[in-house]
Motif scaffolding. Structure first.
Motif, mmCIF file in Angstrom:
data_model
loop_
_atom_site.group_PDB
_atom_site.id
_atom_site.type_symbol
_atom_site.label_atom_id
_atom_site.label_comp_id
_atom_site.label_asym_id
_atom_site.label_seq_id
_atom_site.Cartn_x
_atom_site.Cartn_y
_atom_site.Cartn_z
ATOM 1 N N LYS A 168 0.148 8.569 -0.740
ATOM 2 C CA LYS A 168 -0.450 8.192 0.487
ATOM 3 C C LYS A 168 -1.932 8.333 0.360
ATOM 4 O O LYS A 168 -2.706 7.549 0.803
ATOM 5 N N ALA A 169 -2.218 9.344 -0.217
ATOM 6 C CA ALA A 169 -3.644 9.565 -0.350
ATOM 7 C C ALA A 169 -4.252 8.355 -0.982
ATOM 8 O O ALA A 169 -5.342 7.957 -0.696
ATOM 9 N N ARG A 170 -3.524 7.842 -1.765
ATOM 10 C CA ARG A 170 -4.059 6.709 -2.424
ATOM 11 C C ARG A 170 -4.490 5.679 -1.470
ATOM 12 O O ARG A 170 -5.462 5.022 -1.626
ATOM 13 N N SER A 171 -3.745 5.569 -0.545
ATOM 14 C CA SER A 171 -4.138 4.523 0.360
ATOM 15 C C SER A 171 -5.171 5.048 1.287
ATOM 16 O O SER A 171 -5.154 4.807 2.461
ATOM 17 N N SER A 172 -5.944 5.772 0.753
ATOM 18 C CA SER A 172 -6.948 6.329 1.611
ATOM 19 C C SER A 172 -7.607 5.223 2.367
ATOM 20 O O SER A 172 -8.150 5.390 3.407
ATOM 21 N N GLU A 214 0.828 -1.178 0.000
ATOM 22 C CA GLU A 214 0.000 0.000 0.000
ATOM 23 C C GLU A 214 0.860 1.223 0.000
ATOM 24 O O GLU A 214 0.558 2.209 -0.655
ATOM 25 N N ASN A 215 1.873 1.131 0.719
ATOM 26 C CA ASN A 215 2.756 2.279 0.742
ATOM 27 C C ASN A 215 3.321 2.558 -0.628
ATOM 28 O O ASN A 215 3.369 3.681 -1.088
ATOM 29 N N ILE A 216 3.705 1.505 -1.197
ATOM 30 C CA ILE A 216 4.262 1.697 -2.525
ATOM 31 C C ILE A 216 3.212 2.270 -3.441
ATOM 32 O O ILE A 216 3.478 3.153 -4.239
ATOM 33 N N ASP A 217 2.090 1.754 -3.261
ATOM 34 C CA ASP A 217 1.023 2.259 -4.097
ATOM 35 C C ASP A 217 0.838 3.727 -3.878
ATOM 36 O O ASP A 217 0.660 4.494 -4.807
ATOM 37 N N ILE A 218 0.873 4.039 -2.691
ATOM 38 C CA ILE A 218 0.684 5.438 -2.380
ATOM 39 C C ILE A 218 1.751 6.263 -3.039
ATOM 40 O O ILE A 218 1.491 7.274 -3.651
ATOM 41 N N ILE A 219 2.891 5.773 -2.896
ATOM 42 C CA ILE A 219 3.983 6.527 -3.482
ATOM 43 C C ILE A 219 3.806 6.613 -4.975
ATOM 44 O O ILE A 219 3.947 7.661 -5.579
ATOM 45 N N GLN A 220 3.470 5.524 -5.470
ATOM 46 C CA GLN A 220 3.312 5.534 -6.914
ATOM 47 C C GLN A 220 2.175 6.421 -7.334
ATOM 48 O O GLN A 220 2.238 7.111 -8.330
ATOM 49 N N MET A 221 1.209 6.342 -6.550
ATOM 50 C CA MET A 221 0.073 7.173 -6.870
ATOM 51 C C MET A 221 0.491 8.606 -6.892
ATOM 52 O O MET A 221 0.176 9.356 -7.783
ATOM 53 N N SER A 222 1.166 8.939 -5.907
ATOM 54 C CA SER A 222 1.523 10.345 -5.872
ATOM 55 C C SER A 222 2.465 10.666 -6.987
ATOM 56 O O SER A 222 2.405 11.707 -7.594
ATOM 57 N N ARG A 223 3.276 9.729 -7.245
ATOM 58 C CA ARG A 223 4.222 10.018 -8.303
ATOM 59 C C ARG A 223 3.525 10.076 -9.612
ATOM 60 O O ARG A 223 3.836 10.860 -10.475
ATOM 61 N N ASN A 224 2.619 9.220 -9.685
ATOM 62 C CA ASN A 224 1.897 9.226 -10.945
ATOM 63 C C ASN A 224 0.944 10.362 -11.022
ATOM 64 O O ASN A 224 0.287 10.555 -12.016
ATOM 65 N N GLY A 225 0.893 10.970 -9.971
ATOM 66 C CA GLY A 225 -0.065 12.052 -9.935
ATOM 67 C C GLY A 225 0.037 12.902 -11.166
ATOM 68 O O GLY A 225 -0.934 13.211 -11.836
ATOM 69 N N SER A 226 1.204 13.236 -11.444
ATOM 70 C CA SER A 226 1.334 14.115 -12.580
ATOM 71 C C SER A 226 0.913 13.433 -13.844
ATOM 72 O O SER A 226 0.294 14.018 -14.702
#
Lengths: 581, 162
Positions: A340-344, A146-158
């Motif tokens: 992180k948000a991703r892992s809401s 999940e953490n990774i996901d979060i990170i990725q999510m944020s990274r992918n944010g853009s």
């Protein structure tokens, strides 16, 4: 790894593995006892299921694994299996003279991690430790994921690629899948109730949680829940396994909370500490309820239920209650990343995981300092993250507007269950925020839609602030924040998307996609999220928000983020369990 | 200690248990579990088995023949007895008895009381044979001192104290 396990008492795992053997056949009891002792395990035997349950309950942490026969005089072995899975979350191995496929299947359905056929050979018993080990690994992995996901999510944010999100979600999901029996992963729309493939939609899960709360978490039982839920097509088995997961989730949160608590970085004073189960059970509306959040956001642990209430609150005022501040703090600590948000879904969890993962990939330019920081102060961060994550989750997922969103705040800070009630007082937020048991994150799979409601930006900003703060991506936030949110954010999180959209739009074009991602992601993966991590949609946390973050919120490293937010921003603290339906 | 003749006796008796199809490799597994610290393990297990299985056999008989006329026939109890008996037999490695029990179980599943009654005498007989042989065998065993254990049929020497 053994150190990571709570159980192995011995340094030379698996030696000393504590096994509880339950079999009414005295011959086998003797044989198994001998065999297990030969494996250097620590064996306890009993010949009645009730006796076994008593033993297990007395010493909650006293055993690592349970081996039970299917045919017991006083209780069906499957029932025992269920109980153990639900209450203790221990791996259970079933045994029987009957190797009929249907029976084996039943065992697996009920959560058995293995099914042995008598006569059992010693070599089969030698390897049972792997079940214990595996379980631990999966738990950890889930969190990390999940953490990774979060990170990725944020990274992918853009980039905001759905793919990214989906990927994370799915990936996580698949992992999660491994852990749980297929019940968890529902096929969307598969309502073949009789089968175990029940789709635990947000609504369904809410009902479930409601029922659990009504009954009282301690007294809960599948039958009672089923009765209360009043869902005709749902079987007791469905509920049982769901409950099992729920408990797992709760206990997971609790563990994380415990961890975090030890860090003491977060002031949870504002958050009414709730015990994980409890918090999940009830809407722990932590003071966040301050906002008359019009929207009811249901944040369930990791599930954000973003009901697309009509809280179209593009510029919702996000009032962040004190809890929020806490959350913010944590956010800053760690969750600077939208990921992180991703892992809401599991704010708390995500935090935990985040912390561990502190090495977030450069969140966005701004990360590095914070991340490292978080890493260093993992403990602290953890704590903070938790609330933060929750917050984030809640926010990110909930579109700023969305009055009906029920945000269930998990109390991040106080305890595992961290249910921070985020009172979304977004302008649009018309709903009431309920803190849903974090458990929803379980079901996050069903985050159905983060419909971008325009309002949310405001609310989000608040969140993001907190989140952002954590994310360390302060820079971008500033832009966003200023643009998007007024002081009092009403986080009308109607759905994540909207909020995201708003956020992103407000803050930064980059973030725009986040919403989508979130949505997508949310849908996909809720489950995989594991409870702790939830903040998947850290995207929200995009820096954009941070800008506006009141300083009090922004205290990245210091745990004392006294957020006077109350005054300024009442951000409903969205619980991690933002269940996006 | 015991002369080789006794050991040989034990060995051959043991071998016959296998040869006559009364026991299978599960029994050997049990023997492997035995060690110097617990030299009478197998014997203990067998004793437990015999005690328990006797109860089960009796229970089956009584249920089927409804010998206890004052009590209503409890079909589930019967099923439990059968399962337990089968389980115990598998535990010690008995071969013939569980075969009969399995037949009875199939009748049980099918609700065929008569069928079960038919098989019952055979089952009982097999059980008695097994019981007697085991008891005889283990009576010889006490002669084996701690630190020694029965040898596989091939070795007729003193136990190696496995």
């Amino acid at each position: 790894m053994e150190n990571g396990f709570s159980s192995p008492r011995s340094e030379s795992f698996p030696a000393g593995l504590r096994v509880l053997v339950v079999d009414d056949d005295p011959t086998w009891l003797k044989i198994l006892e001998k065999m297990l002792k030969k494996c250097a395990y620590d064996v306890t035997t009993c010949h009645l299921a009730r006796e076994a349950l008593n033993l297990l309950r007395e010493r909650k942490d006293g055993y690592d694994i349970v081996i039970s026969d299917v045919n017991m005089p006083d209780m069906d072995g499957f029932k025992l299996l269920e109980h153990v899975g639900l209450e203790m979350d221990l791996p259970v191995i079933m045994m029987s003279v009957d190797g009929e496929t249907s029976k084996v299947m039943k065992g697996v359905q009920h959560g058995a991690c293995d099914y042995l056929l008598k006569p059992i050979r010693m070599k089969e018993l030698r390897n049972i430790w792997q079940h214990v080990f595996r379980k631990k690994i999966h738990e950890i992995r889930d969190i990390e994921h999940e953490n990774i996901d979060i990170i990725q999510m944020s990274r992918n944010g853009s980039d905001l690629s759905d793919d990214g999100h989906m990927y994370c979600g799915e990936d996580y999901n698949s992992k999660k899948r491994k852990d749980f029996d297929k019940n968890d992963d529902k096929d969307f729309g598969d309502h073949s109730t009789k089968k175990h493939r029940v789709v635990w939609s947000v609504d369904l899960h809410q009902k479930f949680v409601k029922a659990v709360n009504q009954i009282g978490f301690d007294k809960v039982g599948p039958k009672k829940i089923l009765d209360l839920m009043n869902v005709p097509w749902l079987t007791r088995e469905n509920v049982a396994s769901h409950l099992q997961k729920y408990r797992l989730y709760l206990s997971r949160l609790q563990k994380e909370n415990d961890l975090k608590a030890s860090f003491g970085g977060i002031k949870h004073s504002d958050f009414p500490p709730k015990d994980p189960a409890a918090s999940y059970g009830h809407q722990s509306s932590i003071s966040l309820n301050q906002n008359d959040v019009a929207n009811g956001y249901q944040f369930c642990g990791s599930n954000f239920i973003a009901q697309d209430a009509d809280t179209k609150n593009p510029e919702g005022d996000l009032k962040i209650v004190s809890e929020m501040t806490e959350i913010k703090r944590t956010l800053t600590a760690d969750v600077s990343d939208p990921q992180k948000a991703r892992s809401s879904q599991s704010f708390g969890h995500s935090f935990a995981s985040l912390e561990t993962e502190a090495s977030y990939p450069a969140f966005d330019s701004t990360n590095p300092p914070e991340f490292s920081w978080s890493e260093n102060t993992e403990t602290q961060v953890k704590k903070e993250l938790k609330p933060h994550l929750q917050l984030e989750d809640g926010y990110s997922q909930l579109p700023p507007h969305g009055p009906q969103h029920q945000i269930q705040m998990n109390q991040l800070q106080s305890d595992p269950a961290v249910t921070s009630v985020v009172s979304l007082t977004g302008r649009d937020i018309s709903g009431s925020i309920e803190i849903k048991p974090l458990f929803t994150e379980f079901k996050s799979k069903h985050v159905s839609h983060v419909s971008p409601t325009e309002s949310a930006i405001d609310t989000f900003p608040v969140q993001t602030k907190s989140q952002l703060i954590n994310h360390q991506s302060f820079e971008p936030i500033s832009t966003v924040i200023s643009s998007t949110k007024p002081q009092g954010f009403n986080l009308s999180i109607t759905d994540l998307e909207s909020s995201q959209r708003n956020l992103t739009s407000a803050s930064d074009p980059n973030f725009a996609p986040i919403n989508e991602d979130l949505t997508v992601w949310l849908q996909g993966d809720y489950y995989s999220m594991n409870f702790g991590q939830s903040i998947d949609y850290i995207d929200y946390d995009d820096p954009g928000f941070l800008a506006e973050v009141p300083f009090y919120l922004y205290d990245p490293l210091t745990a004392d983020f006294q957020c006077p937010i109350d005054s300024t921003t009442e951000c409903p603290i969205v619980d991690q369990g933002l269940f996006i339906a | 200690m015991a002369g080789s003749s006794l050991q040989q006796q034990i060995a051959s008796m043991r071998q016959s248990l296998f040869d006559e199809g009364l026991l299978n490799e599960q029994f050997i597994e049990l023997e492997k579990l035995e060690d110097a610290s617990d030299p009478n393990f197998v014997k203990n297990v067998i004793n437990v088995f015999l005690t328990d299985s006797l109860k089960n056999v009796t229970g089956i008989e009584e249920s089927l023949l409804h010998l206890k006329a004052d009590e209503p026939l409890d079909i589930t109890e019967l099923g439990k007895f059968l399962h337990r008996l089968k389980s115990g037999c598998l535990g010690i490695g008995a071969k013939k008895v569980p075969i009969e029990v399995e037949k009875m179980l199939q009748c049980y599943e099918a609700g065929d009381m008569e069928g079960m009654k038919t098989i019952l005498p055979t089952m009982k007989q097999e059980y008695n044979i097994l019981e007697n042989k085991l008891e005889a065998y283990f009576e010889l065993l006490p002669h084996i001192e701690p630190g020694q254990s029965s040898d596989p049929p091939s070795k007729g020497s003193t136990s190696s104290g496995e």
